[in-house]
Design a protein around this motif. Structure first.
Motif, PDB file in Angstrom:
ATOM      1  N   GLU A 151      -0.830  10.842   5.279  1.00 55.48           N
ATOM      2  CA  GLU A 151      -1.917   9.845   5.361  1.00 55.48           C
ATOM      3  C   GLU A 151      -1.675   8.802   6.447  1.00 55.48           C
ATOM      4  N   LEU A 152      -0.471   8.783   6.999  1.00 60.22           N
ATOM      5  CA  LEU A 152      -0.125   7.748   7.981  1.00 60.22           C
ATOM      6  C   LEU A 152      -0.793   8.008   9.320  1.00 60.22           C
ATOM      7  N   ARG A 182       0.866  -1.190   0.000  1.00 58.05           N
ATOM      8  CA  ARG A 182       0.000   0.000   0.000  1.00 58.05           C
ATOM      9  C   ARG A 182       0.893   1.226   0.000  1.00 58.05           C
ATOM     10  N   GLU A 183       0.606   2.142  -0.917  1.00 58.05           N
ATOM     11  CA  GLU A 183       1.417   3.370  -0.991  1.00 58.05           C
ATOM     12  C   GLU A 183       0.693   4.497  -0.253  1.00 58.05           C
ATOM     13  N   TYR A 184       1.456   5.212   0.549  1.00 54.69           N
ATOM     14  CA  TYR A 184       0.907   6.328   1.328  1.00 54.69           C
ATOM     15  C   TYR A 184       1.752   7.579   1.131  1.00 54.69           C
ATOM     16  N   LYS A 244       7.128   8.978  -1.275  1.00 51.26           N
ATOM     17  CA  LYS A 244       6.055   8.007  -0.995  1.00 51.26           C
ATOM     18  C   LYS A 244       6.530   6.976   0.009  1.00 51.26           C
ATOM     19  N   TYR A 285       5.771   2.981   1.376  1.00 57.41           N
ATOM     20  CA  TYR A 285       5.101   1.705   1.138  1.00 57.41           C
ATOM     21  C   TYR A 285       4.906   0.994   2.474  1.00 57.41           C
TER      22      TYR A 285
END
Ligand code: THU
Length: 157
Positions: A17-18, A11-13, A139, A141
């Motif tokens: 967004e974390l 999943r890429e964030y 990005k 992962y």
């Protein structure tokens, strides 16, 4: 004959967004990368491991004039974490790196095969998935487990 293919769930964030817990682990890995001892490769890697007792253990790659004697950030950190906290179990690991230009690498850093195998051992010990957070400048992962980073891993137990 049959074909078998393996899919790796990633999943890429973006950093924002974390979750707060993951952001902290990313921050700690980034900080640790700045403490690397990498005078030969000038590639500085930091790792941060979250234990089930809430402690975050950090480490970095440590190089040596006798090149094979150096050690990657992930193994430096994992071995220290388990030697200092043998009763605790790993929950998550974050890895970050700065390239030879001194800047954080753009794409998420991928741990070497030996480090994946070592982390897998601690995941098995934990009896539960250890989340893997691979940090890049642009990005991030997240993989659900160490196992998912190492298809066809060697396994004795
Ligand atoms: N390195 C790590 O610390 N982790 C990895 O997963 C790959 C590579 C280190 C080893 C060496 O000190 C430098 O990066 C260049 O390979």
């Amino acid at each position: 004959m049959k074909d078998i293919s393996v899919t790796i769930p990633i999943r890429e964030y973006g950093y924002d967004e974390l979750t707060a817990e993951d952001r902290l682990l990313v921050d700690k890995a980034r900080e640790a990368s700045r403490r690397a001892y990498a005078p030969y490769s000038h590639f500085s890697v930091g790792a941060a491991i979250l234990l089930d007792n809430g402690a975050i253990i950090t480490g970095s790659n440590q190089e040596n004039a006798a090149f094979p004697s150096g050690l990657c950030a992930e193994r430096t950190t994992a071995f220290y974490a388990h030697s200092a906290h043998p009763e605790s179990r790993f929950r998550a690991v974050a890895i970050a790196a700065n390239g030879t230009d001194g800047n954080e690498i753009a794409d998420p850093v991928a741990p070497c095969g030996a480090c994946r195998q070592v982390l897998l051992e601690y995941e098995k010990l934990a009896g539960d998935d250890v989340r893997v957070i691979l940090v890049g400048r642009d990005k991030i992962y997240i993989l659900p487990s160490v196992r998912s980073t190492l298809p066809l891993a060697f396994s004795e137990f």
